[in-house]
Design an enzyme around this catalytic site. Structure first.
Site, PDB file in Angstrom:
ATOM      1  N   ASP A  85     -68.557  16.373 -22.574  1.00  0.00           N
ATOM      2  CA  ASP A  85     -67.702  17.548 -22.642  1.00  0.00           C
ATOM      3  C   ASP A  85     -66.415  17.224 -21.889  1.00  0.00           C
ATOM      4  O   ASP A  85     -66.437  17.022 -20.667  1.00  0.00           O
ATOM      5  CB  ASP A  85     -68.419  18.733 -21.994  1.00  0.00           C
ATOM      6  N   VAL A  86     -65.281  17.168 -22.584  1.00  0.00           N
ATOM      7  CA  VAL A  86     -64.043  16.721 -21.950  1.00  0.00           C
ATOM      8  C   VAL A  86     -63.519  17.704 -20.914  1.00  0.00           C
ATOM      9  O   VAL A  86     -62.636  17.362 -20.122  1.00  0.00           O
ATOM     10  CB  VAL A  86     -62.937  16.424 -22.984  1.00  0.00           C
TER      11      VAL A  86
ATOM     12  N   ASN B 233     -58.515  13.553 -28.823  1.00  0.00           N
ATOM     13  CA  ASN B 233     -58.487  14.349 -30.039  1.00  0.00           C
ATOM     14  C   ASN B 233     -59.151  15.712 -29.870  1.00  0.00           C
ATOM     15  O   ASN B 233     -58.797  16.654 -30.578  1.00  0.00           O
ATOM     16  CB  ASN B 233     -59.163  13.595 -31.184  1.00  0.00           C
TER      17      ASN B 233
ATOM     18  N   TYR C 230     -52.688  28.898 -26.667  1.00  0.00           N
ATOM     19  CA  TYR C 230     -52.763  27.650 -27.434  1.00  0.00           C
ATOM     20  C   TYR C 230     -51.429  26.916 -27.402  1.00  0.00           C
ATOM     21  O   TYR C 230     -51.367  25.713 -27.138  1.00  0.00           O
ATOM     22  CB  TYR C 230     -53.168  27.945 -28.878  1.00  0.00           C
TER      23      TYR C 230
ATOM     24  N   LYS D  61     -50.655  23.098 -25.722  1.00  0.00           N
ATOM     25  CA  LYS D  61     -50.134  21.937 -26.440  1.00  0.00           C
ATOM     26  C   LYS D  61     -48.790  21.485 -25.869  1.00  0.00           C
ATOM     27  O   LYS D  61     -48.500  20.286 -25.818  1.00  0.00           O
ATOM     28  CB  LYS D  61     -50.028  22.253 -27.933  1.00  0.00           C
TER      29      LYS D  61
END
Length: 252
Positions: free
Chosen positions: A62-63, A89, A155, A159
């Site tokens: 789990d990143v 990713n 979101y 990013k």
């Protein structure tokens, strides 16, 4: 084969863009540690690539957990003796909420995967690259949402943040020949929408004008092709760049 004997870690490997990236990399001769949370999907992916030119090592992780980010890099070095490329990713959507209606719970969830995950993985990868002393390569799958209002406030912020981290990394480690580039997908046919749940309808309605300008929906292979170029020596003098793969959406 463009990626023959390159040792690569790919996160978010069990579905969507990550799955296609792993498939194409292994077919191109890469040695890949494929990272995702769903063990059964990783095992199925590994089985499907049993006859490919490269190698695949499934890694359940789990990143959003720093220890998993460190362990996946360590696993690559232990298995293959080195790390050549990190592909960040893994990512999730928010619920399209505006700044007036977003929640702390959603903020922590999205930022944990979309920002902390790549940051923690890059921290460990750069430490390994510096120890190896022969450069390194980081590719992060971000989004046109960093500049287009294509989702919610959280979101877009996530990013934009990861883009800044990547460009900073490219600049400060340029003399050590550590490259860091960004792929910014537009609308791509993946499962990421399942991470959104029920959208915030006020936010969804407000971004419809941007969504209406989307020229079409791409496929995972479109992102894998970009990742293949950036992972290969063909892009050896490219660093700190944001490559939009969006059918021209951000040209509007």
């Amino acid at each position: 084969m463009k990626l023959e004997n390159k040792a690569i870690v790919v996160t978010g490997a069990s579905s969507g863009m990550g799955k296609v990236i792993v498939e194409e990399f292994v077919k191109a001769g890469a040695w890949v540690v494929a990272v995702a949370r769903r063990k059964e999907r990783l095992e199925a992916l590994s089985a499907s690539l049993s006859g490919a030119a490269g190698k695949i090592v499934p890694f359940v992780g789990d990143v959003s957990k720093g220890e998993d980010c460190e362990a996946m890099i360590d696993a690559c070095v232990k298995e293959f003796g080195k790390l050549d490329v990190l592909v960040n990713n893994a990512g999730v959507m928010d619920d399209m909420a505006t700044v007036a209606e977003c929640t702390d719970e959603k903020y922590n969830y999205v930022m944990g995967i979309n920002v902390y995950g790549p940051l923690a993985a890059m921290r460990k990868a750069v430490q390994v690259f510096l120890t190896q002393g022969n450069g390194g390569n980081i590719i992060t799958v971000s989004s046109v949402g960093a500049q287009h209002q294509a989702a919610g406030a959280i979101y877009g912020a996530s990013k934009a943040a990861v883009n800044a981290i990547c460009r900073h990394t490219a600049f400060v480690y340029r003399n050590e020949k550590i490259r860091c580039n960004i792929i910014a997908p537009g609308g791509i046919n993946t499962e990421i929408g399942t991470s959104m749940g029920m959208p915030n309808m006020d936010g969804f309605e407000r971004i419809k004008p941007v969504q209406a300008m989307m020229p079409g929906v791409g496929e995972g292979m479109d992102i894998a092709n970009a990742a293949m170029f950036l992972a290969s020596d063909d892009s050896a003098f490219i660093s700190g760049q944001i490559l939009a793969v969006d059918g021209g959406w951000t040209a509007f």
